[in-house]
Write an enzyme that holds these catalytic residues in place. Structure first.
Site, PDB file in Angstrom:
ATOM      1  N   GLY A 113       0.833  -1.204   0.000  1.00 37.82           N
ATOM      2  CA  GLY A 113       0.000   0.000   0.000  1.00 37.82           C
ATOM      3  C   GLY A 113       0.864   1.250   0.000  1.00 37.82           C
ATOM      4  N   TYR A 140      -3.558   6.934   7.310  1.00 35.35           N
ATOM      5  CA  TYR A 140      -2.332   6.142   7.138  1.00 35.35           C
ATOM      6  C   TYR A 140      -2.307   5.701   5.681  1.00 35.35           C
ATOM      7  CZ  TYR A 140       1.403   2.756   8.123  1.00 35.35           C
ATOM      8  OH  TYR A 140       2.593   2.058   8.141  1.00 35.35           O
ATOM      9  N   THR A 296      11.472  -3.376  -9.996  1.00 39.53           N
ATOM     10  CA  THR A 296      11.832  -4.526 -10.816  1.00 39.53           C
ATOM     11  C   THR A 296      10.865  -5.698 -10.705  1.00 39.53           C
ATOM     12  OG1 THR A 296      14.130  -3.876 -10.546  1.00 39.53           O
ATOM     13  CG2 THR A 296      13.713  -6.134 -11.309  1.00 39.53           C
TER      14      THR A 296
HETATM   15  C1  LIG Z   1      -5.328   2.610   4.431  1.00 43.75           C
HETATM   16  C2  LIG Z   1      -3.914   2.148   4.293  1.00 43.75           C
HETATM   17  N1  LIG Z   1      -3.198   2.529   3.212  1.00 43.75           N
HETATM   18  C3  LIG Z   1      -1.911   2.139   3.044  1.00 43.75           C
HETATM   19  C4  LIG Z   1      -1.289   1.340   3.977  1.00 43.75           C
HETATM   20  C5  LIG Z   1       0.144   0.912   3.728  1.00 43.75           C
HETATM   21  O1  LIG Z   1       0.140  -0.437   3.335  1.00 43.75           O
HETATM   22  P1  LIG Z   1       1.493  -1.292   3.515  1.00 43.75           P
HETATM   23  O2  LIG Z   1       1.750  -1.400   5.009  1.00 43.75           O
HETATM   24  O3  LIG Z   1       1.160  -2.616   2.879  1.00 43.75           O
HETATM   25  O4  LIG Z   1       2.589  -0.575   2.808  1.00 43.75           O
HETATM   26  C6  LIG Z   1      -1.986   0.926   5.123  1.00 43.75           C
HETATM   27  C7  LIG Z   1      -1.284   0.138   6.153  1.00 43.75           C
HETATM   28  N2  LIG Z   1      -1.748   0.100   7.320  1.00 43.75           N
HETATM   29  C8  LIG Z   1      -1.084  -0.402   8.514  1.00 43.75           C
HETATM   30  C9  LIG Z   1       0.223  -1.085   8.252  1.00 43.75           C
HETATM   31  C10 LIG Z   1       1.122  -1.088   9.447  1.00 43.75           C
HETATM   32  C11 LIG Z   1       0.629  -1.932  10.562  1.00 43.75           C
HETATM   33  C12 LIG Z   1      -0.595  -1.413  11.208  1.00 43.75           C
HETATM   34  N3  LIG Z   1      -1.761  -1.701  10.497  1.00 43.75           N
HETATM   35  C13 LIG Z   1      -2.052  -1.313   9.232  1.00 43.75           C
HETATM   36  O5  LIG Z   1      -3.090  -1.682   8.700  1.00 43.75           O
HETATM   37  C14 LIG Z   1      -3.321   1.337   5.279  1.00 43.75           C
HETATM   38  O6  LIG Z   1      -4.044   0.952   6.353  1.00 43.75           O
END
Ligand SMILES: Cc1ncc(COP(=O)(O)O)c(/C=N/[C@@H]2CCCCNC2=O)c1O
Length: 439
Positions: A113, A140, A296
């Site tokens: 994400g 986030y 990549t």
């Molecule tokens: C709405 C939203 N968008 C992007 C992200 C980022 O995703 P990634 O952690 O896979 O890079 C997240 C990631 N959220 C955090 C990741 C860290 C641990 C805590 N719990 C989450 O869901 C998100 O909830």
């Protein structure tokens, strides 16, 4: 002892960097089956978090394992940036089929994400020539430099927001911090003064705010925000990474809000546990320039093979409908628990994106984080895994696999009830949870 020092947990402590940890319990996982994680030593733990979202199919999903194994056998064309591969192209075709939107669109694949929001931010700035962004306090969008810089979660205070970012309050119907109208009024005021709308490339929004506290926005707020953006040519980016792909009872959470996003960001569940994300957006944005957003192994045939299984299961296993039905049963049961526990201030969510806000029953104030941490720790001891979110660290977040059953909801409610009783009775010490006070 030798056994303890050679345990996975002990070895982890000796080699894994703390900057990459968000540990809410001592749980060390050696496997998974169905909706349960298998702890080192063999105990099964009901997974009410799906490993922070990705495991929407649960564990040991036969179709996922077979498709990934098959893709691994050849690994032909591992790099989508260099060559097309069947799994990536077919997954992109399916994503475009299931994602509402007008005009010609294109799909970019990433690993997380974080990189997907990072890409969306960069390409929107480049393609529109506008360098300001709007997002929300509590949001986030990722933990890479770019996606961090447009996020508003307290975890982002490890770095600085990007220049020109406008962070708005996300209206919280329970805390009633700001009404929808007050936020929209603040936005209009900013547009008229310090944030000229023609300089704003996009607004990034979570259609249900997850890490900021599992907040369902007031009805109509996001649609009104979108309408304002449309007036000024500001693109609307919906971040479906956490609550998308069936989790809230609809394929896309933004459907609950009547939004028509310009860009949709997917992650977590898309790969069913493998590193896979996607940005779906207008051709004129996503075709901005070649060699603009390269990684990549992004869109490799193994991760996209998993993505194809996830979208197929979403449709064929009726996961969205199950999330709606089982999520409603879960929230109903949690509200019933609230009658016995004044610490439960609010139960909210959509489908299997559920939040329980914990309060001091006398004052209504958020409980201290240590109390939240104790409940999670005790629930782990009793056999269920979940996390806490919220800017005050007082919201239990439940984002289980979408294959959760009503029987497992009953099991979960029993564990949560007992954990609340034990913590309130003082059976968990501050020292026990000190290592698990994460954010
Ligand atoms: C709405 C939203 N968008 C992007 C992200 C980022 O995703 P990634 O952690 O896979 O890079 C997240 C990631 N959220 C955090 C990741 C860290 C641990 C805590 N719990 C989450 O869901 C998100 O909830």
């Amino acid at each position: 002892s030798t056994a303890e020092s050679s345990s996975l947990r002990a070895r982890d402590a000796r080699v894994i960097a703390n900057i990459g940890r968000l540990r809410f319990s001592p749980l060390a996982v050696v496997g998974g089956v169905g909706n349960r994680l298998i702890e080192e030593g063999g105990r099964q733990v009901l997974d009410l978090s799906a490993s922070c979202g990705p495991a929407i199919l649960g564990y040991s999903h036969a179709g996922l394992a077979a498709a990934v194994a098959d893709a691994c056998k050849s690994m032909a064309g591992a790099s989508l940036l260099a060559y097309p591969n069947e799994n990536a192209v077919a997954l992109a075709e399916e994503l475009l089929r299931i994602t509402p939107g007008s005009g010609e669109r294109r799909v970019w694949f990433g690993h997380s994400g974080s990189d997907a929001n990072d890409c969306a931010m960069r390409v929107l700035q480049a393609a529109t020539g506008r360098s300001r962004f709007i997002s929300f306090i509590g949001s986030y969008h990722g933990n890479l430099s770019g996606s961090m810089s447009i996020s508003g979660h307290t975890a982002m205070t490890h770095s600085l927001p990007r220049a020109g970012l406008l962070l708005l309050p996300y209206p919280d119907p329970y805390r009633n911090n700001f009404t929808a109208d007050e936020v929209l009024k603040l936005l209009d005021y900013q547009f008229a003064t310090t944030c000229p709308p023609h300089q704003v490339a996009a607004v990034f929004l979570e259609p249900l705010m997850s890490d900021g506290g599992l907040i369902v926005p007031p009805p109509g707020f996001l649609k009104a925000l979108q309408d304002r953006c449309r007036k000024h040519g500001i693109r609307v980016v919906v971040d479906e990474v956490k609550v998308g792909l069936g989790r809230t009872g609809k394929i896309h959470c933004f459907e609950h809000e009547g939004l028509e996003p310009d860009v949709v960001v997917f992650g977590k569940a898309l790969g069913g546990g493998l590193p896979l994300s996607a940005v779906v957006g207008p051709k004129e944005i996503m075709d901005h320039a070649p060699a603009f957003a390269l990684q990549t192994t992004a869109g490799n045939p193994v991760a996209t093979a998993a993505g194809r299984v996830v979208l197929r299961a979403l449709k064929e296993e009726g996961l969205a409908a199950n999330a709606e039905r089982v999520g409603n049963a879960f929230m109903h049961g949690l509200r019933a628990l609230g009658k016995d526990h004044s610490i439960i201030g609010n139960v909210r969510g959509r489908g299997l994106a559920v939040g329980v806000e914990l309060i001091d029953g006398n004052t209504g104030e958020p409980v201290p984080v240590v109390t939240t941490a104790k409940i999670i720790y005790r629930a782990y001891q009793l056999g269920a895994a979940f996390v806490y979110v919220g800017l005050r660290g007082n919201v239990l977040e439940f984002t289980p696999p979408l294959t959760l059953t009503e029987a497992e909801v009953g099991e979960a409610l029993g564990i949560i009830d007992q954990a609340l009783r034990d913590v309130i009775a003082g059976r968990v010490s501050d020292a026990e949870v000190a290592p698990f006070m994460m954010w």
